[in-house]
Scaffold this active site. Structure first.
Site, PDB file in Angstrom:
ATOM      1  N   HIS A  41       0.844  -1.198   0.000  1.00  0.00           N
ATOM      2  CA  HIS A  41       0.000   0.000   0.000  1.00  0.00           C
ATOM      3  C   HIS A  41       0.879   1.248   0.000  1.00  0.00           C
ATOM      4  CE1 HIS A  41       1.131  -0.701   4.170  1.00  0.00           C
ATOM      5  NE2 HIS A  41       1.051   0.615   4.298  1.00  0.00           N
ATOM      6  N   HIS A 124       5.254   6.293  -1.488  1.00  0.00           N
ATOM      7  CA  HIS A 124       5.874   5.101  -2.062  1.00  0.00           C
ATOM      8  C   HIS A 124       5.105   3.866  -1.613  1.00  0.00           C
ATOM      9  CE1 HIS A 124       7.625   5.403   1.956  1.00  0.00           C
ATOM     10  NE2 HIS A 124       7.714   4.098   1.917  1.00  0.00           N
TER      11      HIS A 124
END
Length: 179
Positions: A41, A124
């Site tokens: 995620h 990220h």
């Protein structure tokens, strides 16, 4: 106490594409802990250990955020640092929208006593954590997912509980906020 964070789930198709490059990372003679692709995620805010009562206040605060859906592209695999790599991740291209959403989250959590994070926010998706590197790691990483892993529309974010286990974290959705 509940260990909590706020994140954006990646679509299954993108997680599957990332999973396809993980065997190449396993082959590197380094000590790397790869993230289970099912839970990869984008973290918007790590909160840490909080009480059930605090979860209720956080949930209510997050529901006040008004933010439009936005597109993101998941970039190629890279290292957080070339000189001292600790994390293998995929960068996020989004015209600054994840950072703007991060700031909105910080703004609603601050009155609850959660100090803004000191380090700069870099969106990220973590693929793995490096315990001990190896000289070949950089070359292998440079070959993975050079075209990125796809794009999707962010239409929600989620407050999650993270329960740490010997087999890796188990995430439970506590609140989904629709954009």
């Amino acid at each position: 106490m509940v260990r909590a964070f706020i994140g954006i789930d990646l679509p299954a198709s993108i997680r599957e594409e990332i999973a396809a490059v993980q065997p190449a990372l396993r082959a590197v003679p380094a000590d790397i802990s790869l993230v289970n692709p099912a839970i990869i995620h984008i973290t918007l805010r790590f909160i840490g250990e909080v009480t059930e009562e605090e979860i209720g206040r956080i949930r209510a605060a997050l529901q006040t955020i008004r933010f439009s859906p936005f597109p993101v592209s998941i970039g190629p695999v890279t290292l957080n640092s070339r000189s001292r790599p600790r994390v293998i991740w995929c960068g996020v291209e989004d015209q600054g929208r994840c950072a703007a959403l991060h700031q909105e989250i910080e703004a609603v959590l601050s009155p609850l006593g959660y100090e803004p994070e000191a380090r700069a926010f870099t969106p990220h998706a973590t693929v793995g954590r490096i315990r001990r590197s190896h000289p070949s790691l950089e070359g292998v990483v440079d070959t993975l997912g050079r075209d990125g892993f796809g794009s999707f529309e962010v239409g929600e974010f989620t407050l999650k509980q993270s329960m740490l286990t010997a087999r890796g974290p188990i995430y439970t959705d506590l609140c989904v906020v629709t954009l």
